[in-house]
Design a protein around this motif. Structure first.
Motif, mmCIF file in Angstrom:
data_model
loop_
_atom_site.group_PDB
_atom_site.id
_atom_site.type_symbol
_atom_site.label_atom_id
_atom_site.label_comp_id
_atom_site.label_asym_id
_atom_site.label_seq_id
_atom_site.Cartn_x
_atom_site.Cartn_y
_atom_site.Cartn_z
ATOM 1 N N TRP A 57 -47.552 -6.592 -16.666
ATOM 2 C CA TRP A 57 -48.537 -7.836 -17.303
ATOM 3 C C TRP A 57 -48.839 -7.533 -18.648
ATOM 4 N N SER A 58 -48.644 -6.168 -19.113
ATOM 5 C CA SER A 58 -49.000 -6.068 -20.664
ATOM 6 C C SER A 58 -47.641 -6.640 -21.373
ATOM 7 N N ALA A 117 -47.895 -10.591 -21.236
ATOM 8 C CA ALA A 117 -48.771 -11.175 -21.993
ATOM 9 C C ALA A 117 -48.488 -11.172 -23.686
ATOM 10 N N LEU A 118 -47.536 -10.050 -23.888
ATOM 11 C CA LEU A 118 -47.264 -9.850 -25.297
ATOM 12 C C LEU A 118 -45.981 -10.754 -25.629
ATOM 13 N N VAL A 168 -45.335 -15.260 -22.663
ATOM 14 C CA VAL A 168 -46.303 -16.465 -22.344
ATOM 15 C C VAL A 168 -45.745 -17.698 -22.343
ATOM 16 N N ASN A 214 -41.446 -12.840 -14.442
ATOM 17 C CA ASN A 214 -42.724 -13.365 -13.869
ATOM 18 C C ASN A 214 -42.905 -13.089 -12.508
#
Length: 309
Positions: free
Chosen positions: A50-51, A54-55, A58, A185
Motif C-alpha cells: 500500500w505504500s 499510495a506513491l 493512485v 491493486n
C-alpha cells in the motif's frame, strides 16, 4: 505465439521458480510458530504494497473505483464476494504451506504444488470453460502418474498436500474471473482482506513482539521477494494465459523445491522420487509444447484437437 504473450509466460515462470526457493528463508525462522510467521508476513507485505500504491498508483486506484461504481448492484456484490473469497483462500494457503514446511515436512509442502496444477487445470476446464487439447490431456495424464508414484507414502502427508493445493487452485480460478481490476491493486486489496481476517487471531494469540533482527530481515525478504513480487507476477500472467496453463507451469515449483531440499537441505532422495519428478518436468514441457516451440524455434506448432464441453 501471439504478440505480447511471451511476457505473461515469463511472468508465470519467474513467479513459480521464485516460490520454489521459499523454504530457504522460511526454514531459518522455523523455531517461530507458523501462525506468527504468517501474521508478520501479511502485515509487512500489506505495508510495502500500500505504500507503493499510495506513491505510484493512485490513478489506477481511481480507475478501478470508477469501474466498480459503474457496475449495477449485483455486479458490485459479485466483486465484493470474490475479493473476500480470494483473501480467505490465499490466507489459508499461506498458513497451511508454512505449517507444512515447518511442522510436517518439506516434501509434503512441495507435493501440494504437484496436486495444485491438476486441480487448477480441471477446474479451469469445468468452471471457466477453458479448452484442453489432446496434447494437454496427455500432459495431465503424465503428471497424474507422477503423483500416484509419490503418493505411495504417508496418507496424512498426501491429504495435507491436497488441502494446501486446493486453496491455491481455487484462488487462481477466482483471479481469472476478476480480470478487469488492476492486478497490483487487487494484490493490495487481497492483502488488506487477509490482514483483517488474521488480525483477531493475531490479537488472541499474541505472545510478545519479536525483537530478533534476523527474524525481521527474513520477514522483509519473504514479504518482498516471496510474496509481493511472485504473487503479482502470477496475477499478471493470468491476464494473458488460461489458468490451466499457469496451473501446469506451477509444476516447476515442486521441481525447484525438491532440488532445494536435496542440494541445500541435504534431504534424502529415492529412485522412485527422481523418476516421478522427471515425469513432472516432462509433463510441463508437453503441456506447454506449443508455446515452447514458438519461443525457441520460431515455428508455429501444429494445432491439436481441443476438448470442450
Amino acid at each position: 505465439m501471439k504478440a505480447g504473450q511471451l511476457k505473461y509466460f515469463l511472468a508465470a515462470i519467474i513467479s513459480v521458480v521464485t516460490w520454489g526457493f521459499f523454504s530457504i528463508p522460511l526454514r531459518k525462522i522455523q523455531h517461530y510458530p507458523s501462525d506468527e510467521i504468517l501474521y508478520y508476513r501479511i502485515f509487512t507485505s500489506l505495508i510495502f504494497t500500500w505504500s507503493f500504491i499510495a506513491l505510484f498508483r493512485v490513478k489506477q486506484v481511481k480507475s478501478d473505483l470508477d469501474f466498480f461504481y459503474s457496475l449495477d448492484k449485483n455486479g458490485r456484490k459479485r466483486i465484493i464476494i470474490l475479493c473476500l473469497l480470494s483473501g480467505v483462500l490465499i490466507s489459508g494457503n499461506w498458513f497451511t504451506y508454512i505449517y507444512a514446511v515447518n511442522n510436517v515436512n518439506l516434501k509434503s509442502a512441495a507435493f501440494a504444488y504437484m496436486v495444485c496444477p491438476l486441480i487448477t487445470a480441471f477446474a479451469g476446464f469445468l468452471i471457466l470453460k477453458e479448452r484442453l487439447s489432446i496434447l494437454k490431456l496427455i500432459a495431465l495424464g503424465i503428471a497424474s502418474v507422477s503423483i500416484l508414484i509419490l503418493a505411495q507414502g504417508s496418507l496424512r502427508d498426501v491429504l495435507w498436500s491436497v488441502f494446501v493445493a486446493a486453496l491455491y487452485s481455487f484462488f487462481l480460478i477466482v483471479q481469472k474471473v476478476m480480470s478487469r481490476i488492476d492486478k497490483f491493486n487487487m494484490l493490495g486489496l487481497q492483502l488488506f482482506i487477509a490482514a483483517v481476517l488474521m488480525f483477531p487471531f493475531f490479537i488472541y494469540s499474541f505472545r510478545s513482539f519479536p525483537l530478533d533482527t534476523y527474524f525481521w530481515i527474513d520477514i522483509v525478504i519473504i514479504a518482498i521477494f516471496f510474496t509481493i513480487i511472485p504473487l503479482f507476477l502470477s496475477l499478471y500472467a493470468l491476464i494473458g494465459m488460461p489458468s490451466s496453463t499457469l496451473g501446469i507451469i506451477i509444476y516447476l515449483n515442486p521441481i525447484v523445491a525438491f532440488a532445494v531440499a536435496f542440494f541445500y537441505f541435504h534431504e534424502g532422495i529415492s529412485v522412485h522420487q527422481l523418476y516421478a519428478y522427471s515425469l513432472l518436468l516432462a509433463a510441463v514441457i508437453v503441456f506447454n509444447w506449443t508455446t515452447i516451440k514458438e519461443i525457441f524455434f520460431k515455428i508455429p506448432a501444429p494445432e491439436f484437437p481441443e476438448i470442450t464441453h
